[in-house]
Design a protein around this motif. Structure first.
Motif, PDB file in Angstrom:
ATOM      1  N   GLY A 104       0.793  -1.221   0.000  1.00 52.66           N
ATOM      2  CA  GLY A 104       0.000   0.000   0.000  1.00 52.66           C
ATOM      3  C   GLY A 104       0.830   1.279   0.000  1.00 52.66           C
ATOM      4  O   GLY A 104       0.275   2.376  -0.139  1.00 52.66           O
ATOM      5  N   LEU A 105       2.152   1.160   0.157  1.00 53.42           N
ATOM      6  CA  LEU A 105       3.015   2.342   0.138  1.00 53.42           C
ATOM      7  C   LEU A 105       3.189   2.906  -1.260  1.00 53.42           C
ATOM      8  O   LEU A 105       3.659   4.025  -1.432  1.00 53.42           O
ATOM      9  N   GLY A 106       2.838   2.111  -2.257  1.00 54.39           N
ATOM     10  CA  GLY A 106       2.981   2.581  -3.630  1.00 54.39           C
ATOM     11  C   GLY A 106       4.432   2.829  -3.995  1.00 54.39           C
ATOM     12  O   GLY A 106       5.290   1.980  -3.804  1.00 54.39           O
ATOM     13  N   ALA A 107       4.726   4.039  -4.474  1.00 59.25           N
ATOM     14  CA  ALA A 107       6.076   4.373  -4.927  1.00 59.25           C
ATOM     15  C   ALA A 107       6.946   4.929  -3.802  1.00 59.25           C
ATOM     16  O   ALA A 107       8.026   5.453  -4.055  1.00 59.25           O
ATOM     17  N   ARG A 108       6.489   4.831  -2.561  1.00 58.16           N
ATOM     18  CA  ARG A 108       7.272   5.339  -1.434  1.00 58.16           C
ATOM     19  C   ARG A 108       8.205   4.260  -0.897  1.00 58.16           C
ATOM     20  O   ARG A 108       7.961   3.065  -1.037  1.00 58.16           O
ATOM     21  N   GLU A 109       9.260   4.683  -0.248  1.00 56.58           N
ATOM     22  CA  GLU A 109      10.157   3.766   0.422  1.00 56.58           C
ATOM     23  C   GLU A 109       9.514   3.306   1.734  1.00 56.58           C
ATOM     24  O   GLU A 109       8.675   4.002   2.294  1.00 56.58           O
ATOM     25  N   PRO A 110       9.914   2.109   2.226  1.00 56.59           N
ATOM     26  CA  PRO A 110      10.948   1.228   1.676  1.00 56.59           C
ATOM     27  C   PRO A 110      10.452   0.265   0.606  1.00 56.59           C
ATOM     28  O   PRO A 110      11.189  -0.614   0.180  1.00 56.59           O
ATOM     29  N   ALA A 111       9.200   0.452   0.167  1.00 55.52           N
ATOM     30  CA  ALA A 111       8.638  -0.501  -0.790  1.00 55.52           C
ATOM     31  C   ALA A 111       9.470  -0.569  -2.066  1.00 55.52           C
ATOM     32  O   ALA A 111       9.706  -1.657  -2.603  1.00 55.52           O
ATOM     33  N   VAL A 112       9.922   0.574  -2.554  1.00 55.35           N
ATOM     34  CA  VAL A 112      10.618   0.603  -3.841  1.00 55.35           C
ATOM     35  C   VAL A 112      11.860  -0.270  -3.815  1.00 55.35           C
ATOM     36  O   VAL A 112      12.054  -1.146  -4.673  1.00 55.35           O
ATOM     37  N   GLN A 113      12.728  -0.084  -2.816  1.00 48.99           N
ATOM     38  CA  GLN A 113      13.970  -0.849  -2.825  1.00 48.99           C
ATOM     39  C   GLN A 113      13.775  -2.303  -2.399  1.00 48.99           C
ATOM     40  O   GLN A 113      14.509  -3.180  -2.866  1.00 48.99           O
ATOM     41  N   ILE A 114      12.803  -2.581  -1.568  1.00 51.03           N
ATOM     42  CA  ILE A 114      12.567  -3.978  -1.186  1.00 51.03           C
ATOM     43  C   ILE A 114      12.014  -4.765  -2.367  1.00 51.03           C
ATOM     44  O   ILE A 114      12.509  -5.861  -2.692  1.00 51.03           O
ATOM     45  N   PHE A 115      11.009  -4.237  -3.038  1.00 53.91           N
ATOM     46  CA  PHE A 115      10.461  -4.945  -4.197  1.00 53.91           C
ATOM     47  C   PHE A 115      11.505  -5.066  -5.306  1.00 53.91           C
ATOM     48  O   PHE A 115      11.589  -6.102  -5.983  1.00 53.91           O
ATOM     49  N   GLU A 120      15.285  -8.297  -8.562  1.00 52.71           N
ATOM     50  CA  GLU A 120      16.616  -8.265  -9.155  1.00 52.71           C
ATOM     51  C   GLU A 120      17.526  -9.395  -8.675  1.00 52.71           C
ATOM     52  O   GLU A 120      18.387  -9.860  -9.425  1.00 52.71           O
ATOM     53  N   SER A 121      17.342  -9.825  -7.409  1.00 48.09           N
ATOM     54  CA  SER A 121      18.270 -10.820  -6.873  1.00 48.09           C
ATOM     55  C   SER A 121      17.622 -11.891  -6.008  1.00 48.09           C
ATOM     56  O   SER A 121      18.328 -12.694  -5.393  1.00 48.09           O
ATOM     57  N   GLY A 122      16.287 -11.908  -5.945  1.00 48.70           N
ATOM     58  CA  GLY A 122      15.624 -12.889  -5.097  1.00 48.70           C
ATOM     59  C   GLY A 122      15.785 -12.591  -3.623  1.00 48.70           C
ATOM     60  O   GLY A 122      15.826 -13.506  -2.791  1.00 48.70           O
ATOM     61  N   ALA A 123      15.881 -11.305  -3.265  1.00 46.00           N
ATOM     62  CA  ALA A 123      16.048 -10.912  -1.867  1.00 46.00           C
ATOM     63  C   ALA A 123      14.901 -11.465  -1.026  1.00 46.00           C
ATOM     64  O   ALA A 123      13.733 -11.417  -1.420  1.00 46.00           O
ATOM     65  N   LEU A 165      16.640 -16.111   9.020  1.00 46.10           N
ATOM     66  CA  LEU A 165      17.705 -16.929   8.456  1.00 46.10           C
ATOM     67  C   LEU A 165      17.767 -16.710   6.943  1.00 46.10           C
ATOM     68  O   LEU A 165      16.785 -16.909   6.231  1.00 46.10           O
ATOM     69  N   GLY A 166      18.900 -16.285   6.448  1.00 41.52           N
ATOM     70  CA  GLY A 166      19.079 -16.095   5.017  1.00 41.52           C
ATOM     71  C   GLY A 166      18.428 -14.855   4.450  1.00 41.52           C
ATOM     72  O   GLY A 166      18.430 -14.652   3.234  1.00 41.52           O
ATOM     73  N   ALA A 167      17.879 -13.992   5.310  1.00 46.89           N
ATOM     74  CA  ALA A 167      17.132 -12.827   4.822  1.00 46.89           C
ATOM     75  C   ALA A 167      18.069 -11.706   4.405  1.00 46.89           C
ATOM     76  O   ALA A 167      19.154 -11.529   4.961  1.00 46.89           O
ATOM     77  N   ARG A 168      17.639 -10.927   3.435  1.00 45.60           N
ATOM     78  CA  ARG A 168      18.324  -9.698   3.054  1.00 45.60           C
ATOM     79  C   ARG A 168      17.793  -8.522   3.875  1.00 45.60           C
ATOM     80  O   ARG A 168      18.511  -7.562   4.128  1.00 45.60           O
ATOM     81  N   TRP A 169      16.516  -8.611   4.241  1.00 49.70           N
ATOM     82  CA  TRP A 169      15.868  -7.582   5.037  1.00 49.70           C
ATOM     83  C   TRP A 169      15.158  -8.246   6.210  1.00 49.70           C
ATOM     84  O   TRP A 169      14.613  -9.340   6.073  1.00 49.70           O
ATOM     85  N   ASP A 223      15.668   7.225   7.742  1.00 50.94           N
ATOM     86  CA  ASP A 223      14.248   7.614   7.750  1.00 50.94           C
ATOM     87  C   ASP A 223      13.428   6.807   6.755  1.00 50.94           C
ATOM     88  O   ASP A 223      12.288   6.407   7.042  1.00 50.94           O
ATOM     89  N   GLU A 224      14.003   6.553   5.570  1.00 52.85           N
ATOM     90  CA  GLU A 224      13.227   5.867   4.537  1.00 52.85           C
ATOM     91  C   GLU A 224      12.989   4.395   4.840  1.00 52.85           C
ATOM     92  O   GLU A 224      12.176   3.747   4.174  1.00 52.85           O
ATOM     93  N   LEU A 225      13.671   3.855   5.850  1.00 54.08           N
ATOM     94  CA  LEU A 225      13.485   2.447   6.199  1.00 54.08           C
ATOM     95  C   LEU A 225      12.669   2.263   7.474  1.00 54.08           C
ATOM     96  O   LEU A 225      12.646   1.174   8.065  1.00 54.08           O
ATOM     97  N   LEU A 226      11.988   3.310   7.889  1.00 55.55           N
ATOM     98  CA  LEU A 226      11.119   3.212   9.073  1.00 55.55           C
ATOM     99  C   LEU A 226       9.713   3.651   8.706  1.00 55.55           C
ATOM    100  O   LEU A 226       9.514   4.719   8.114  1.00 55.55           O
ATOM    101  N   ILE A 227       8.747   2.808   9.033  1.00 57.49           N
ATOM    102  CA  ILE A 227       7.335   3.108   8.775  1.00 57.49           C
ATOM    103  C   ILE A 227       6.665   3.432  10.095  1.00 57.49           C
ATOM    104  O   ILE A 227       6.658   2.607  11.024  1.00 57.49           O
ATOM    105  N   GLU A 228       6.109   4.633  10.210  1.00 59.58           N
ATOM    106  CA  GLU A 228       5.344   5.005  11.391  1.00 59.58           C
ATOM    107  C   GLU A 228       3.915   4.507  11.195  1.00 59.58           C
ATOM    108  O   GLU A 228       3.224   4.937  10.271  1.00 59.58           O
ATOM    109  N   GLU A 229       3.492   3.599  12.057  1.00 61.24           N
ATOM    110  CA  GLU A 229       2.188   2.949  11.872  1.00 61.24           C
ATOM    111  C   GLU A 229       1.026   3.789  12.356  1.00 61.24           C
ATOM    112  O   GLU A 229      -0.131   3.469  12.063  1.00 61.24           O
ATOM    113  N   GLY A 230       1.288   4.841  13.125  1.00 57.70           N
ATOM    114  CA  GLY A 230       0.210   5.669  13.631  1.00 57.70           C
ATOM    115  C   GLY A 230      -0.354   5.123  14.928  1.00 57.70           C
ATOM    116  O   GLY A 230       0.034   4.051  15.397  1.00 57.70           O
ATOM    117  N   PRO A 231      -1.290   5.834  15.537  1.00 62.99           N
ATOM    118  CA  PRO A 231      -1.860   5.397  16.813  1.00 62.99           C
ATOM    119  C   PRO A 231      -2.515   4.029  16.710  1.00 62.99           C
ATOM    120  O   PRO A 231      -3.079   3.669  15.672  1.00 62.99           O
TER     121      PRO A 231
END
Length: 408
Positions: A104-115, A120-123, A165-169, A223-231
């Motif tokens: 649901g983040l669309g084109a915002r980070e961290p979605a862009v680099q994770i996807f 690109e590498s099976g992260a 185990l074995g995770a990139r993120w 900052d781009e790797l932290l999602i504030e979930e809200g109240p």
């Protein structure tokens, strides 16, 4: 010296292609799963095979260049892989659930680099959500504070970190110490201050998940790797979503996959190794009428589980484009039924085949006991009794189930 060129995994653009690849890999997993269970060895080579297969990218949204296959396809892939090795299948659960959470983040980070990394590498994406020693399982003491130099600093101690185990993120559930609001921070296993002590997982089942400890000490989070979930929003005030049903369907798929593995492996043992009881007057255990009847009962239970899971995931797919109160409740209730009965029937099937196969089936070289240990361990992830409570309330009072995120 020639540099190694890493090629991107193939893009599996159809359900048929994804399921065919899952079946291929599941067969390979099954051939070595007994040894992995016995030695508690880490399936790093198997995870690398999955990363190269394209299966990790099947849920990436089309807007990020992925095939965005139906959620039912993801659940079926997990069920097929769980038939081969349920630990490996569970290591992928957080990978797909986290993707659902960030789509649901669309084109915002961290979605862009994770996807992008997945394609690109099976992260592989893991989780560090739960903590030990808290009064409730959903409490978070892991916290972030603002770093004067920019970004955040993260500290905490996580356990049950399945998928790390074995995770990139690794997606870390935390709170903002200043405001007390929940956040999700994304870290890499090789970041300074991140320590994976996953070998301390000592559960009697799902041994190869290495669902142990992740220690976080003054980890810098941009900052781009932290999602504030809200109240925090009370369940009755949360909007309709298929997120929880999808998460729980993947969990159910693991148990259903184990049940099929137990039945098929038990049947093979009965055909090739078990001796009939002398009173039966037959030459083979599989000709003993009581064995045949009980095998039929266990098969009927397995068919019921698979049908329930298929119905539930069809309802998830139907609700996903336009979730509302009714269609999300229907999906959640169907998943609840599948998950509750998977805990009951899965353990019955895994124990039942041992009862039919006889004492020789307890020899650990065959690993038939691992199916019971695995389904019993994994089915305790969250209490099935509450699934039944929600089903009962809906039947008796017409009450829709609460919206509890990944727990309903």
């Amino acid at each position: 010296m020639t540099a190694t060129v890493r090629t991107a995994p193939p893009l599996l653009t159809t359900t048929d292609a994804a399921l065919a690849e899952a079946r291929r890999i599941s067969g390979e997993l099954a051939a070595t799963s007994v040894d992995r269970d016995r030695t508690r060895s880490a399936p790093l080579a198997e995870l690398a095979t999955l990363a190269a297969s394209g299966l990790l990218g099947i849920a990436v949204p089309a807007g990020h260049g992925g095939p965005e296959l139906p959620r039912s396809t993801v659940v079926e892939v997990i069920r097929i892989l769980a038939r081969g090795d349920s630990s490996v299948a569970q290591l992928l659960l957080a990978h797909f659930v986290v993707q659902e959470g960030i789509r649901g983040l669309g084109a915002r980070e961290p979605a862009v680099q994770i996807f992008a990394g997945i394609l690109e590498s099976g992260a592989h994406v893991g989780n560090a959500t739960v903590e030990r020693g808290t009064a409730r399982s959903d409490e978070r003491h892991t916290a972030v504070v603002r770093d004067p130099a920019g970004g955040w600093r993260l500290d905490g101690h996580k356990y049950y970190a399945t998928g790390s185990l074995g995770a990139r993120w690794i997606a870390v559930a935390a709170v903002d110490r200043a405001g007390g609001q929940p956040v999700t921070a994304f870290v890499r296993p090789d970041d300074d201050g991140v320590t994976l002590d996953l070998q301390d997982w000592s559960g009697f089942g799902q041994r190869a998940t290495h669902s142990g400890t992740v220690l976080l000490e003054n980890v810098h989070v941009p900052d781009e790797l932290l999602i504030e979930e809200g109240p925090e929003v009370p369940p009755q005030e949360r909007g309709p979503s298929i997120f929880g049903a999808y998460d729980q369907a993947i969990h159910a798929a693991i148990d259903v996959g184990i049940a099929r593995a137990a039945l098929e492996d038990g049947a093979e043992f009965l055909r090739t190794r078990s001796r009939p009881w002398f009173e039966a007057g037959v030459e083979r255990a599989v000709d003993e009428p009581h064995v045949v009847r009980r095998a039929g009962e266990l098969t009927a239970r397995l068919y019921a589980l698979e049908a329930l899971l298929a119905r539930a995931t069809a309802l998830i797919d139907a609700a996903a484009p336009a979730p509302d109160d009714d269609n999300t409740a229907a999906a959640s209730l169907a998943v609840a039924a599948a998950k509750a009965l998977a805990a009951e029937f899965g353990t019955e099937i895994a124990a039942g085949v041992l009862e039919l196969a006889g004492t020789s089936a307890t020899d650990e070289r065959y690993g038939l006991d691992r199916h019971w240990r695995n389904v019993r361990t994994h089915s305790l992830h969250d209490p099935a009794r509450w699934k039944l409570v929600h089903l009962g309330n809906h039947t008796l009072l017409g009450t829709n189930p609460p919206r509890l995120g990944s727990l309903i």
